[in-house]
Every structure is written in C-alpha cells, then in structure tokens.
Scaffold this motif. Sequence first.
Motif, PDB file in Angstrom:
ATOM      1  N   PRO A 134       0.838  -1.204   0.000  1.00 11.44           N
ATOM      2  CA  PRO A 134       0.000   0.000   0.000  1.00 11.44           C
ATOM      3  C   PRO A 134       0.872   1.253   0.000  1.00 11.44           C
ATOM      4  CG  PRO A 134      -0.709  -1.564   1.684  1.00 11.44           C
ATOM      5  CD  PRO A 134       0.599  -2.056   1.178  1.00 11.44           C
ATOM      6  N   ALA A 135       0.384   2.319  -0.588  1.00 15.36           N
ATOM      7  CA  ALA A 135       1.151   3.564  -0.667  1.00 15.36           C
ATOM      8  C   ALA A 135       1.486   4.114   0.711  1.00 15.36           C
ATOM      9  CB  ALA A 135       0.374   4.597  -1.481  1.00 15.36           C
ATOM     10  N   SER A 136       0.712   3.736   1.724  1.00 17.14           N
ATOM     11  CA  SER A 136       0.919   4.262   3.075  1.00 17.14           C
ATOM     12  C   SER A 136       2.084   3.605   3.815  1.00 17.14           C
ATOM     13  CB  SER A 136      -0.363   4.083   3.895  1.00 17.14           C
ATOM     14  OG  SER A 136      -0.717   2.705   3.957  1.00 17.14           O
ATOM     15  N   VAL A 137       2.587   2.486   3.325  1.00 20.83           N
ATOM     16  CA  VAL A 137       3.664   1.771   4.005  1.00 20.83           C
ATOM     17  C   VAL A 137       4.986   2.517   3.818  1.00 20.83           C
ATOM     18  CG1 VAL A 137       5.036  -0.353   4.037  1.00 20.83           C
ATOM     19  CG2 VAL A 137       2.554  -0.471   3.805  1.00 20.83           C
ATOM     20  N   SER A 163       6.268   6.639  -1.665  1.00 21.57           N
ATOM     21  CA  SER A 163       5.225   6.866  -2.653  1.00 21.57           C
ATOM     22  C   SER A 163       4.981   8.363  -2.817  1.00 21.57           C
ATOM     23  CB  SER A 163       3.937   6.173  -2.216  1.00 21.57           C
ATOM     24  OG  SER A 163       2.914   6.366  -3.157  1.00 21.57           O
ATOM     25  N   ALA A 164       4.913   8.827  -4.071  1.00 21.87           N
ATOM     26  CA  ALA A 164       4.569  10.220  -4.323  1.00 21.87           C
ATOM     27  C   ALA A 164       3.112  10.463  -3.936  1.00 21.87           C
ATOM     28  CB  ALA A 164       4.792  10.560  -5.799  1.00 21.87           C
ATOM     29  N   ALA A 165       2.796  11.699  -3.634  1.00 21.08           N
ATOM     30  CA  ALA A 165       1.451  12.049  -3.177  1.00 21.08           C
ATOM     31  C   ALA A 165       0.400  11.624  -4.196  1.00 21.08           C
ATOM     32  CB  ALA A 165       1.362  13.547  -2.927  1.00 21.08           C
ATOM     33  N   ARG A 191       4.721  -0.661  -6.200  1.00 22.40           N
ATOM     34  CA  ARG A 191       4.927  -1.963  -6.839  1.00 22.40           C
ATOM     35  C   ARG A 191       6.199  -1.870  -7.685  1.00 22.40           C
ATOM     36  NH1 ARG A 191       1.101  -6.087  -8.934  1.00 22.40           N
ATOM     37  NH2 ARG A 191      -0.578  -4.662  -8.376  1.00 22.40           N
ATOM     38  N   PHE A 192       7.157  -2.711  -7.388  1.00 19.45           N
ATOM     39  CA  PHE A 192       8.364  -2.728  -8.217  1.00 19.45           C
ATOM     40  C   PHE A 192       8.984  -4.112  -8.219  1.00 19.45           C
ATOM     41  CE2 PHE A 192       9.810  -1.164  -4.024  1.00 19.45           C
ATOM     42  CZ  PHE A 192      10.825  -2.064  -3.718  1.00 19.45           C
ATOM     43  N   GLN A 249      13.193  -5.594  10.973  1.00 18.92           N
ATOM     44  CA  GLN A 249      13.449  -7.016  10.734  1.00 18.92           C
ATOM     45  C   GLN A 249      12.351  -7.641   9.880  1.00 18.92           C
ATOM     46  OE1 GLN A 249      14.065  -8.222  14.869  1.00 18.92           O
ATOM     47  NE2 GLN A 249      16.232  -8.528  14.438  1.00 18.92           N
ATOM     48  N   ALA A 250      11.146  -7.068   9.938  1.00 19.94           N
ATOM     49  CA  ALA A 250      10.042  -7.605   9.132  1.00 19.94           C
ATOM     50  C   ALA A 250      10.047  -7.074   7.709  1.00 19.94           C
ATOM     51  CB  ALA A 250       8.711  -7.260   9.802  1.00 19.94           C
ATOM     52  N   LEU A 251      10.617  -5.872   7.499  1.00 16.37           N
ATOM     53  CA  LEU A 251      10.598  -5.242   6.186  1.00 16.37           C
ATOM     54  C   LEU A 251      11.973  -4.650   5.900  1.00 16.37           C
ATOM     55  CD1 LEU A 251       8.640  -4.619   3.823  1.00 16.37           C
ATOM     56  CD2 LEU A 251       8.234  -2.389   4.876  1.00 16.37           C
TER      57      LEU A 251
END
Length: 272
Positions: free
Chosen positions: A25-28, A86-88, A94-95, A262-264
Amino acid sequence: MLRQTAEPCNALSPWIARYWHWHLPASVALPELFPGTGGELLCNLGGNLLLDVMAAESGIMTSRYLVKTGDMVLLSPRRCRLRLSSAAGQPDIRFISARLRCGTTFPLFGLSLEELSDNPLFLADIRLKHPTPLLLGIPFISQVYRLERWLVQMLGDSLMHLPHMTLAANRLYYGEHVSTVREALALNPRTMERRIRHFIGVDARYFCRTARFQHTLRQILAGHPVLDSALEQGYTDQPHFIKTCRFFTGLTPGELFTAEHQALNYYVMTDD
C-alpha cells in the motif's frame, strides 16, 4: 502486502544475486537502502515514487528524484543511503528489482561506478531501451523470464566471461585480503586501486569495510544475536560495531534492529 523473490537462471547467477517483487500500500514506509557493494536495477511498476539520496551517517538529504511508472533505474549506493517513498496521490507501491552482484555494473552497462558517484541512473537518460513496460500486468515469474531475456541480450558474448576485476571484487567481498587478490592479478597497488574504483565505485579498503557490515547485517536480520554476529564477522568488540553501524546507517544497532525493520528490509527476504 506482497513480497516475492526468485533466484536467477544458472547463466546469470554470476551476475545477478536474486530478483525481488514488492507490492505494498502507498501508506507503508519503505526501509532505507544502505551503502552496499552491488546494485539494484529497479523497475517501477506501480505509482510514481520519490527517491531521496542522503549522506550515510548524517542522514542529510542531498538530492531527490522522481521515479515514474515504467522507469528503470540503477541504484548503486556507496557513501549514501537511499529512501524510496510513494509520491502524493499514488495508489500503491509496486516494483521488481534485480540485485546485481559486485563488479557487474561496468561490464553490463559500460558505466564506471566511480563516475556515477552514488547518483541513480535512469536508463532512459542514456537512451537504453529496457523491458519495464512489458512487465506490467503479468505474474512475477513471467516478469523474471522477460527481465532475464533482456539481461542475456545485454550481456551478449560476455555472458560466460566475467572480467577479472569482477571476479576480484567477489573475492574481496567474501573476505580475501586485498594483497592476495592483487598478487593473483599481477597488478601493482596503484593499478589495482584504479581498476577497483572503476568497477565498484570506491577503494578496496572501503569496499571490504562495507562488505563486512553487509555480511553482519544479513546475519543479524536472519535472527542471530547482534554481538555474536559482529564478533564472528571480525569486529573487535561491541563499540567497534556500534561505530560502524552509525557510519553506514546513522543509527545504533538498538535503533536499527527493531521488529519493524526485521520484518521489512532489503537484505533478508521471505515470500509473504
């Protein structure tokens, strides 16, 4: 949140360490990419991204780039940290990224990493046709297949013939002493340093320091105790590792190795 990884085909394994696919999600908040020894060939398949380049220890931002949907960009941080966000107004992140092994950027693209000086390189800026548009909307395994076809074409006749300095960089990465590698190549110290800088962007001593930190970082993120990992990788004591951790990340080990990091992270990957 979806994260996937894949190993390269046998022919590309000397050049590529692995492929990543992230869909978030863009918020992450994405983790930072610390100074390293290889490179990331990142294909942006989601919304527009912001790429911030920051001085490693201070975290001061020195430049910002816009990575648009469909862009392919080469990231090779050596003395900087990179932060993607993420840009506004963008719907998602996604990459897909190919992790390049150390010493392979120059033979792959004909680009000196010393000249790039930590700056991201957009392949469109050098008028290099890339397959990112063909990767949109297809499964990850198909993306890897198309990306590998392009990489094989890029390498051409050199696919099966790694340059001596690429092999030398990998020997340094896995712990061989600089003098041992230099003697095997029959190079004088000045020529060795010049060629190492050309292939990996920094001098051999700094490269080996970075490699040791990267080995320790991966070991800790894989679940090993911090101090045991540091001592095993050659740090003399805890303050020695703390100082190095601050230098590369701007954080102490306690601040860095949180449950969230550690999770990401970009260093140890399990499919979600």
